[in-house]
Scaffold this motif. Structure first.
Motif, PDB file in Angstrom:
ATOM      1  N   VAL A  41       0.895  -1.160   0.000  1.00 31.86           N
ATOM      2  CA  VAL A  41       0.000   0.000   0.000  1.00 31.86           C
ATOM      3  C   VAL A  41       0.925   1.199   0.000  1.00 31.86           C
ATOM      4  CG1 VAL A  41      -1.815   1.215   1.250  1.00 31.86           C
ATOM      5  CG2 VAL A  41      -1.738  -1.291   1.294  1.00 31.86           C
ATOM      6  N   GLN A  42       0.916   1.950  -1.085  1.00 31.45           N
ATOM      7  CA  GLN A  42       1.965   2.956  -1.272  1.00 31.45           C
ATOM      8  C   GLN A  42       1.476   4.164  -2.052  1.00 31.45           C
ATOM      9  OE1 GLN A  42       4.403   0.076  -3.473  1.00 31.45           O
ATOM     10  NE2 GLN A  42       4.171   1.304  -5.348  1.00 31.45           N
ATOM     11  N   ALA A  43       2.166   5.296  -1.890  1.00 38.73           N
ATOM     12  CA  ALA A  43       1.828   6.501  -2.643  1.00 38.73           C
ATOM     13  C   ALA A  43       2.432   6.435  -4.049  1.00 38.73           C
ATOM     14  CB  ALA A  43       2.347   7.738  -1.912  1.00 38.73           C
ATOM     15  N   GLY A  44       3.595   5.837  -4.174  1.00 41.70           N
ATOM     16  CA  GLY A  44       4.341   5.868  -5.423  1.00 41.70           C
ATOM     17  C   GLY A  44       3.820   4.897  -6.469  1.00 41.70           C
ATOM     18  N   ASP A  45       4.279   5.101  -7.687  1.00 39.86           N
ATOM     19  CA  ASP A  45       3.912   4.239  -8.813  1.00 39.86           C
ATOM     20  C   ASP A  45       4.622   2.887  -8.669  1.00 39.86           C
ATOM     21  OD1 ASP A  45       2.754   3.493 -11.215  1.00 39.86           O
ATOM     22  OD2 ASP A  45       4.106   4.676 -12.475  1.00 39.86           O
ATOM     23  N   PHE A  46       4.252   1.947  -9.521  1.00 41.12           N
ATOM     24  CA  PHE A  46       4.892   0.631  -9.504  1.00 41.12           C
ATOM     25  C   PHE A  46       5.178   0.211 -10.935  1.00 41.12           C
ATOM     26  CE2 PHE A  46       0.273   0.385  -8.994  1.00 41.12           C
ATOM     27  CZ  PHE A  46      -0.108  -0.336 -10.111  1.00 41.12           C
ATOM     28  N   ASP A  47       6.035  -0.808 -11.068  1.00 39.29           N
ATOM     29  CA  ASP A  47       6.490  -1.271 -12.373  1.00 39.29           C
ATOM     30  C   ASP A  47       5.772  -2.584 -12.697  1.00 39.29           C
ATOM     31  OD1 ASP A  47       7.820  -2.392 -14.519  1.00 39.29           O
ATOM     32  OD2 ASP A  47       9.831  -1.871 -13.790  1.00 39.29           O
ATOM     33  N   VAL A  48       4.769  -2.511 -13.575  1.00 36.92           N
ATOM     34  CA  VAL A  48       3.951  -3.687 -13.888  1.00 36.92           C
ATOM     35  C   VAL A  48       4.817  -4.818 -14.436  1.00 36.92           C
ATOM     36  CG1 VAL A  48       2.116  -4.559 -15.387  1.00 36.92           C
ATOM     37  CG2 VAL A  48       1.859  -2.335 -14.295  1.00 36.92           C
ATOM     38  N   ALA A  49       5.756  -4.473 -15.326  1.00 32.02           N
ATOM     39  CA  ALA A  49       6.593  -5.505 -15.942  1.00 32.02           C
ATOM     40  C   ALA A  49       7.396  -6.252 -14.882  1.00 32.02           C
ATOM     41  CB  ALA A  49       7.526  -4.876 -16.976  1.00 32.02           C
ATOM     42  N   ALA A  50       7.940  -5.508 -13.914  1.00 32.18           N
ATOM     43  CA  ALA A  50       8.743  -6.144 -12.863  1.00 32.18           C
ATOM     44  C   ALA A  50       7.877  -7.069 -12.013  1.00 32.18           C
ATOM     45  CB  ALA A  50       9.404  -5.074 -11.992  1.00 32.18           C
ATOM     46  N   GLU A  51       6.649  -6.655 -11.756  1.00 36.23           N
ATOM     47  CA  GLU A  51       5.737  -7.502 -10.960  1.00 36.23           C
ATOM     48  C   GLU A  51       5.433  -8.794 -11.718  1.00 36.23           C
ATOM     49  OE1 GLU A  51       5.059  -6.787  -7.912  1.00 36.23           O
ATOM     50  OE2 GLU A  51       6.016  -4.819  -8.070  1.00 36.23           O
TER      51      GLU A  51
ATOM     52  N   GLY B 173       3.854 -21.473 -14.730  1.00 35.04           N
ATOM     53  CA  GLY B 173       3.394 -21.583 -16.104  1.00 35.04           C
ATOM     54  C   GLY B 173       2.209 -20.701 -16.438  1.00 35.04           C
ATOM     55  N   GLY B 174       1.510 -20.189 -15.431  1.00 37.94           N
ATOM     56  CA  GLY B 174       0.352 -19.328 -15.702  1.00 37.94           C
ATOM     57  C   GLY B 174       0.367 -18.098 -14.814  1.00 37.94           C
ATOM     58  N   VAL B 175       0.288 -16.925 -15.433  1.00 30.75           N
ATOM     59  CA  VAL B 175       0.236 -15.677 -14.670  1.00 30.75           C
ATOM     60  C   VAL B 175      -0.917 -14.845 -15.209  1.00 30.75           C
ATOM     61  CG1 VAL B 175       1.438 -13.493 -14.196  1.00 30.75           C
ATOM     62  CG2 VAL B 175       2.698 -15.653 -14.131  1.00 30.75           C
ATOM     63  N   ALA B 176      -1.796 -14.371 -14.306  1.00 32.96           N
ATOM     64  CA  ALA B 176      -2.895 -13.476 -14.689  1.00 32.96           C
ATOM     65  C   ALA B 176      -2.712 -12.165 -13.946  1.00 32.96           C
ATOM     66  CB  ALA B 176      -4.244 -14.083 -14.334  1.00 32.96           C
ATOM     67  N   SER B 177      -3.163 -11.069 -14.563  1.00 32.23           N
ATOM     68  CA  SER B 177      -3.038  -9.793 -13.853  1.00 32.23           C
ATOM     69  C   SER B 177      -4.140  -8.830 -14.256  1.00 32.23           C
ATOM     70  CB  SER B 177      -1.676  -9.156 -14.130  1.00 32.23           C
ATOM     71  OG  SER B 177      -1.632  -8.615 -15.431  1.00 32.23           O
ATOM     72  N   PHE B 178      -4.357  -7.845 -13.365  1.00 31.94           N
ATOM     73  CA  PHE B 178      -5.280  -6.753 -13.624  1.00 31.94           C
ATOM     74  C   PHE B 178      -4.594  -5.472 -13.179  1.00 31.94           C
ATOM     75  CE2 PHE B 178      -8.332  -3.609 -12.227  1.00 31.94           C
ATOM     76  CZ  PHE B 178      -9.252  -3.594 -13.252  1.00 31.94           C
ATOM     77  N   THR B 179      -4.644  -4.439 -14.030  1.00 31.71           N
ATOM     78  CA  THR B 179      -4.122  -3.126 -13.650  1.00 31.71           C
ATOM     79  C   THR B 179      -5.262  -2.122 -13.742  1.00 31.71           C
ATOM     80  OG1 THR B 179      -1.997  -3.695 -14.632  1.00 31.71           O
ATOM     81  CG2 THR B 179      -2.362  -1.374 -14.123  1.00 31.71           C
ATOM     82  N   GLY B 180      -5.504  -1.393 -12.658  1.00 32.04           N
ATOM     83  CA  GLY B 180      -6.510  -0.332 -12.656  1.00 32.04           C
ATOM     84  C   GLY B 180      -5.833   1.002 -12.895  1.00 32.04           C
ATOM     85  N   VAL B 181      -6.420   1.792 -13.819  1.00 26.58           N
ATOM     86  CA  VAL B 181      -5.837   3.075 -14.226  1.00 26.58           C
ATOM     87  C   VAL B 181      -6.897   4.159 -14.072  1.00 26.58           C
ATOM     88  CG1 VAL B 181      -4.835   4.306 -16.206  1.00 26.58           C
ATOM     89  CG2 VAL B 181      -4.326   1.881 -15.870  1.00 26.58           C
ATOM     90  N   VAL B 182      -6.499   5.347 -13.628  1.00 26.43           N
ATOM     91  CA  VAL B 182      -7.458   6.449 -13.473  1.00 26.43           C
ATOM     92  C   VAL B 182      -8.035   6.816 -14.834  1.00 26.43           C
ATOM     93  CG1 VAL B 182      -7.831   8.839 -12.732  1.00 26.43           C
ATOM     94  CG2 VAL B 182      -6.189   7.390 -11.495  1.00 26.43           C
ATOM     95  N   ARG B 183      -9.366   6.765 -14.922  1.00 28.97           N
ATOM     96  CA  ARG B 183     -10.065   7.065 -16.161  1.00 28.97           C
ATOM     97  C   ARG B 183     -10.302   8.571 -16.230  1.00 28.97           C
ATOM     98  NH1 ARG B 183     -13.906   3.006 -15.847  1.00 28.97           N
ATOM     99  NH2 ARG B 183     -14.940   4.292 -14.305  1.00 28.97           N
TER     100      ARG B 183
END
Lengths: 84, 146
Positions: B6-16, B26-36
């Motif tokens: 839980v943080q104020a700063g941005d994060f690196d999706v690729a690194a995650e 063998g299987g990775v799923a992800s969701f990224t929420g972005v301010v609309r």
């Protein structure tokens, strides 16, 4: 003492992040305390007058408004959450 | 692996994603929420309950790990002022089974919406502000997981 913390528009309408009050009787529910606070009028009435719009946590765990406060140290009052 | 931030700063999706891929399932799923953006929105302000947030997100993650055979998961939720286009939240899951990865990812984001102590305030051009109202269907979706 019981610490009460407020978030979002509840905090803005009351004009406080948190406050202390004398510990109510153990059988007092969250809803009872909301009604007591709302009766102070002004911002309290604006923020807490309609309990159906409020959610609560006792010692950092979500609780239904009919839960007795018991020996909890911290009560949080806030609108339904909107994260994610 | 369980990573909760839980943080104020941005994060690196690729690194995650790379960290989840490295678990070897063998299987990775992800969701990224972005301010609309749109409608004159200039920023979202995310308030949270610092004493509770980390522990509550942790509990939601434990629930996902109990329900699905996961090798790892990563949940990052930002707070503070975020402008349109900024990332708000990331959920990533890794499993040997695609169904487990996809379902647990959907479960986590649904539960974060209705069970994590965050509140969004919108700031518009001209100075108007307003708190985002919780949507009944979000609560219904979270309950739908039982």
């Amino acid at each position: 003492m019981l610490t009460i913390v407020y978030f979002a528009w509840v905090r803005e309408r009351i004009g406080l992040d948190e406050e202390q009050m004398a510990r109510p009787d153990a059988g007092t529910t969250i809803a009872d305390l909301i009604a007591l606070l709302a009766a102070r009028g002004g911002g309290y009435a604006d923020a807490l007058g309609d309990a159906t719009r409020l959610r609560a946590a006792l010692d950092q765990r979500f609780m239904a408004l009919d839960t007795p406060i018991g020996d909890a140290r911290e009560l949080a009052l806030f609108p339904p959450v909107t994260g994610g | 692996m369980k990573r909760v931030a839980v943080q104020a700063g941005d994060f690196d999706v690729a690194a995650e994603l790379v960290a989840l891929e490295a678990l070897g399932g063998g299987g990775v799923a992800s969701f990224t929420g972005v301010v609309r953006g749109g409608g004159g929105l200039i920023a979202l302000e995310l308030e949270h309950y610092p004493a509770m947030t980390q522990a509550q997100v942790d509990r939601i993650c434990d629930e996902a790990m109990a329900r699905w055979p996961l090798l790892g998961l990563s949940v990052i939720h930002r707070f503070g002022r975020l402008e349109p286009g900024a990332r708000i939240v990331f959920v990533g899951t890794a499993s040997r089974h695609r169904t487990a990865a996809l379902e647990s990812c959907a479960f986590l984001i649904d539960w974060l919406k209705s069970e994590a102590p965050f509140w969004k305030k919108e700031h518009f051009e001209g100075g108007a502000t307003g708190w985002v109202e919780a949507r009944v269907e979000d609560e219904t979706k979270a309950k739908g997981w039982g």
